[in-house]
Design a protein around this motif. Structure first.
Motif, PDB file in Angstrom:
ATOM      1  N   LYS A  77       0.846  -1.189   0.000  1.00 60.35           N
ATOM      2  CA  LYS A  77       0.000   0.000   0.000  1.00 60.35           C
ATOM      3  C   LYS A  77       0.885   1.244   0.000  1.00 60.35           C
ATOM      4  CE  LYS A  77      -4.167   1.790   2.132  1.00 60.35           C
ATOM      5  NZ  LYS A  77      -5.129   1.646   3.203  1.00 60.35           N
ATOM      6  N   ALA A  78       0.468   2.256  -0.768  1.00 54.39           N
ATOM      7  CA  ALA A  78       1.228   3.504  -0.861  1.00 54.39           C
ATOM      8  C   ALA A  78       0.272   4.692  -0.886  1.00 54.39           C
ATOM      9  CB  ALA A  78       2.095   3.502  -2.113  1.00 54.39           C
ATOM     10  N   PHE A  79       0.820   5.888  -0.636  1.00 53.97           N
ATOM     11  CA  PHE A  79       0.013   7.105  -0.662  1.00 53.97           C
ATOM     12  C   PHE A  79       0.746   8.196  -1.435  1.00 53.97           C
ATOM     13  CE2 PHE A  79       2.696   7.518   3.040  1.00 53.97           C
ATOM     14  CZ  PHE A  79       3.089   8.842   3.024  1.00 53.97           C
ATOM     15  N   GLN A  80      -0.037   9.182  -1.876  1.00 50.29           N
ATOM     16  CA  GLN A  80       0.497  10.315  -2.621  1.00 50.29           C
ATOM     17  C   GLN A  80      -0.342  11.544  -2.305  1.00 50.29           C
ATOM     18  OE1 GLN A  80      -0.503  10.508  -6.814  1.00 50.29           O
ATOM     19  NE2 GLN A  80       1.505  11.328  -7.282  1.00 50.29           N
ATOM     20  N   TYR A  81       0.316  12.674  -2.086  1.00 48.71           N
ATOM     21  CA  TYR A  81      -0.388  13.949  -1.978  1.00 48.71           C
ATOM     22  C   TYR A  81      -0.396  14.572  -3.365  1.00 48.71           C
ATOM     23  CZ  TYR A  81      -0.113  13.342   3.014  1.00 48.71           C
ATOM     24  OH  TYR A  81      -0.263  12.832   4.273  1.00 48.71           O
ATOM     25  N   THR A  82      -1.558  15.086  -3.766  1.00 50.86           N
ATOM     26  CA  THR A  82      -1.715  15.612  -5.119  1.00 50.86           C
ATOM     27  C   THR A  82      -2.897  16.568  -5.158  1.00 50.86           C
ATOM     28  OG1 THR A  82      -1.883  14.975  -7.450  1.00 50.86           O
ATOM     29  CG2 THR A  82      -3.169  13.693  -5.868  1.00 50.86           C
ATOM     30  N   TRP A  83      -3.330  16.931  -6.345  1.00 51.04           N
ATOM     31  CA  TRP A  83      -4.523  17.743  -6.556  1.00 51.04           C
ATOM     32  C   TRP A  83      -5.622  16.852  -7.123  1.00 51.04           C
ATOM     33  CZ3 TRP A  83      -4.735  22.605  -4.815  1.00 51.04           C
ATOM     34  CH2 TRP A  83      -3.535  23.261  -4.573  1.00 51.04           C
ATOM     35  N   HIS A  84      -6.855  17.041  -6.658  1.00 49.37           N
ATOM     36  CA  HIS A  84      -7.990  16.270  -7.156  1.00 49.37           C
ATOM     37  C   HIS A  84      -9.189  17.214  -7.230  1.00 49.37           C
ATOM     38  CE1 HIS A  84     -10.237  12.567  -7.891  1.00 49.37           C
ATOM     39  NE2 HIS A  84     -11.201  13.138  -7.206  1.00 49.37           N
ATOM     40  N   ASP A  85      -9.715  17.425  -8.415  1.00 46.81           N
ATOM     41  CA  ASP A  85     -10.855  18.330  -8.635  1.00 46.81           C
ATOM     42  C   ASP A  85     -10.606  19.716  -8.047  1.00 46.81           C
ATOM     43  OD1 ASP A  85     -12.295  16.426 -10.022  1.00 46.81           O
ATOM     44  OD2 ASP A  85     -13.406  15.757  -8.256  1.00 46.81           O
ATOM     45  N   GLY A  86      -9.387  20.227  -8.196  1.00 49.31           N
ATOM     46  CA  GLY A  86      -9.062  21.574  -7.738  1.00 49.31           C
ATOM     47  C   GLY A  86      -8.772  21.706  -6.260  1.00 49.31           C
ATOM     48  N   HIS A  87      -8.695  20.601  -5.536  1.00 50.47           N
ATOM     49  CA  HIS A  87      -8.430  20.625  -4.098  1.00 50.47           C
ATOM     50  C   HIS A  87      -7.223  19.752  -3.789  1.00 50.47           C
ATOM     51  CE1 HIS A  87     -12.282  22.550  -3.286  1.00 50.47           C
ATOM     52  NE2 HIS A  87     -12.799  21.710  -4.172  1.00 50.47           N
ATOM     53  N   ARG A  88      -6.489  20.133  -2.733  1.00 53.92           N
ATOM     54  CA  ARG A  88      -5.401  19.264  -2.294  1.00 53.92           C
ATOM     55  C   ARG A  88      -6.012  17.960  -1.786  1.00 53.92           C
ATOM     56  NH1 ARG A  88      -1.375  22.178   1.597  1.00 53.92           N
ATOM     57  NH2 ARG A  88      -3.229  22.158   2.877  1.00 53.92           N
ATOM     58  N   ALA A  89      -5.354  16.855  -2.098  1.00 55.33           N
ATOM     59  CA  ALA A  89      -5.916  15.562  -1.726  1.00 55.33           C
ATOM     60  C   ALA A  89      -4.798  14.552  -1.464  1.00 55.33           C
ATOM     61  CB  ALA A  89      -6.813  15.040  -2.844  1.00 55.33           C
ATOM     62  N   ARG A  90      -5.197  13.451  -0.872  1.00 57.77           N
ATOM     63  CA  ARG A  90      -4.292  12.331  -0.633  1.00 57.77           C
ATOM     64  C   ARG A  90      -4.891  11.110  -1.319  1.00 57.77           C
ATOM     65  NH1 ARG A  90      -1.229  10.232   4.463  1.00 57.77           N
ATOM     66  NH2 ARG A  90      -1.317   8.002   4.122  1.00 57.77           N
ATOM     67  N   TYR A  91      -4.065  10.431  -2.109  1.00 62.55           N
ATOM     68  CA  TYR A  91      -4.461   9.178  -2.735  1.00 62.55           C
ATOM     69  C   TYR A  91      -3.845   8.032  -1.945  1.00 62.55           C
ATOM     70  CZ  TYR A  91      -5.683  11.620  -7.130  1.00 62.55           C
ATOM     71  OH  TYR A  91      -6.230  12.431  -8.071  1.00 62.55           O
ATOM     72  N   ASP A  92      -4.610   6.984  -1.709  1.00 57.46           N
ATOM     73  CA  ASP A  92      -4.121   5.727  -1.158  1.00 57.46           C
ATOM     74  C   ASP A  92      -4.457   4.648  -2.168  1.00 57.46           C
ATOM     75  OD1 ASP A  92      -3.143   5.690   1.808  1.00 57.46           O
ATOM     76  OD2 ASP A  92      -4.751   7.182   1.744  1.00 57.46           O
ATOM     77  N   ALA A  93      -3.490   3.772  -2.460  1.00 61.74           N
ATOM     78  CA  ALA A  93      -3.727   2.712  -3.443  1.00 61.74           C
ATOM     79  C   ALA A  93      -2.786   1.551  -3.191  1.00 61.74           C
ATOM     80  CB  ALA A  93      -3.533   3.245  -4.860  1.00 61.74           C
ATOM     81  N   TYR A  94      -3.131   0.413  -3.774  1.00 61.17           N
ATOM     82  CA  TYR A  94      -2.250  -0.756  -3.726  1.00 61.17           C
ATOM     83  C   TYR A  94      -1.421  -0.822  -5.000  1.00 61.17           C
ATOM     84  CZ  TYR A  94      -4.299  -2.624   0.484  1.00 61.17           C
ATOM     85  OH  TYR A  94      -4.691  -2.803   1.784  1.00 61.17           O
ATOM     86  N   TRP A  95      -0.185  -1.200  -4.841  1.00 66.57           N
ATOM     87  CA  TRP A  95       0.762  -1.361  -5.946  1.00 66.57           C
ATOM     88  C   TRP A  95       1.301  -2.774  -5.920  1.00 66.57           C
ATOM     89  CZ3 TRP A  95       2.524   2.388  -9.469  1.00 66.57           C
ATOM     90  CH2 TRP A  95       1.936   3.646  -9.311  1.00 66.57           C
ATOM     91  N   CYS A  96       1.536  -3.338  -7.098  1.00 65.70           N
ATOM     92  CA  CYS A  96       2.085  -4.682  -7.227  1.00 65.70           C
ATOM     93  C   CYS A  96       3.161  -4.689  -8.307  1.00 65.70           C
ATOM     94  CB  CYS A  96       0.997  -5.695  -7.618  1.00 65.70           C
ATOM     95  SG  CYS A  96      -0.285  -5.937  -6.382  1.00 65.70           S
ATOM     96  N   TYR A  97       3.845  -5.799  -8.396  1.00 68.52           N
ATOM     97  CA  TYR A  97       4.819  -6.035  -9.462  1.00 68.52           C
ATOM     98  C   TYR A  97       4.236  -7.072 -10.416  1.00 68.52           C
ATOM     99  CZ  TYR A  97       8.243  -3.678  -6.508  1.00 68.52           C
ATOM    100  OH  TYR A  97       8.913  -2.753  -5.759  1.00 68.52           O
ATOM    101  N   ASP A  98       4.474  -6.883 -11.704  1.00 68.41           N
ATOM    102  CA  ASP A  98       4.036  -7.886 -12.675  1.00 68.41           C
ATOM    103  C   ASP A  98       5.132  -8.940 -12.854  1.00 68.41           C
ATOM    104  OD1 ASP A  98       5.964  -6.714 -14.309  1.00 68.41           O
ATOM    105  OD2 ASP A  98       4.522  -5.850 -15.707  1.00 68.41           O
ATOM    106  N   GLU A  99       4.926  -9.891 -13.776  1.00 62.16           N
ATOM    107  CA  GLU A  99       5.903 -10.966 -13.986  1.00 62.16           C
ATOM    108  C   GLU A  99       7.269 -10.433 -14.409  1.00 62.16           C
ATOM    109  OE1 GLU A  99       2.890 -11.325 -15.839  1.00 62.16           O
ATOM    110  OE2 GLU A  99       1.909 -12.785 -14.538  1.00 62.16           O
ATOM    111  N   GLY A 100       7.290  -9.291 -15.071  1.00 61.36           N
ATOM    112  CA  GLY A 100       8.550  -8.696 -15.519  1.00 61.36           C
ATOM    113  C   GLY A 100       9.223  -7.827 -14.467  1.00 61.36           C
ATOM    114  N   GLY A 101       8.637  -7.716 -13.277  1.00 61.43           N
ATOM    115  CA  GLY A 101       9.237  -6.927 -12.208  1.00 61.43           C
ATOM    116  C   GLY A 101       8.910  -5.443 -12.261  1.00 61.43           C
TER     117      GLY A 101
END
Length: 116
Positions: A77-101
């Motif tokens: 799990k990872a997070f990112q601070y960014t802009w979303h619809d004109g407002h400061r926001a935080r994204y949380d999402a899951y990240w994985c590796y594929d077969e190629g790394g």
């Protein structure tokens, strides 16, 4: 009628092209200017983290373990601070590796929280 429509279009274009500026309207003919310039899209730092960059909650470990729920290897799990619809926001999402790394964000796992 045409002059009113033209003025409205011109006013809308001016507002869209100008940087956002924090202002509070009291509703009694007086505006209070907070003096805070907020430009949507500009990089910012929040709680020591720079916007526009993903940060893992824990350092991803490459054990080549497959996560069926996410369809990838060594997911984290990872997070990112960014802009979303004109407002400061935080994204949380899951990240994985594929077969190629290669890392990828798992689809439909992103949560968006607006920062005030």
């Amino acid at each position: 009628m045409l002059k009113q429509v033209s003025f409205a279009v011109l006013a809308g274009a001016m507002l869209a092209s100008a940087p956002a500026h924090a202002q509070v309207s009291l509703g009694v003919g007086a505006d209070v200017d907070l003096g805070v310039d907020v430009r949507v899209g500009d990089p910012y730092t929040y709680k020591g983290h720079r916007s526009g960059r993903w940060y893992a909650y824990e350092e991803p470990r490459r054990r080549h373990r497959y996560y069926e729920a996410y369809g990838g290897y060594d997911c984290y799990k990872a997070f990112q601070y960014t802009w979303h619809d004109g407002h400061r926001a935080r994204y949380d999402a899951y990240w994985c590796y594929d077969e190629g790394g290669r890392k990828y964000e798992v689809s439909r796992t992103r949560a968006v929280v607006r920062i005030r």
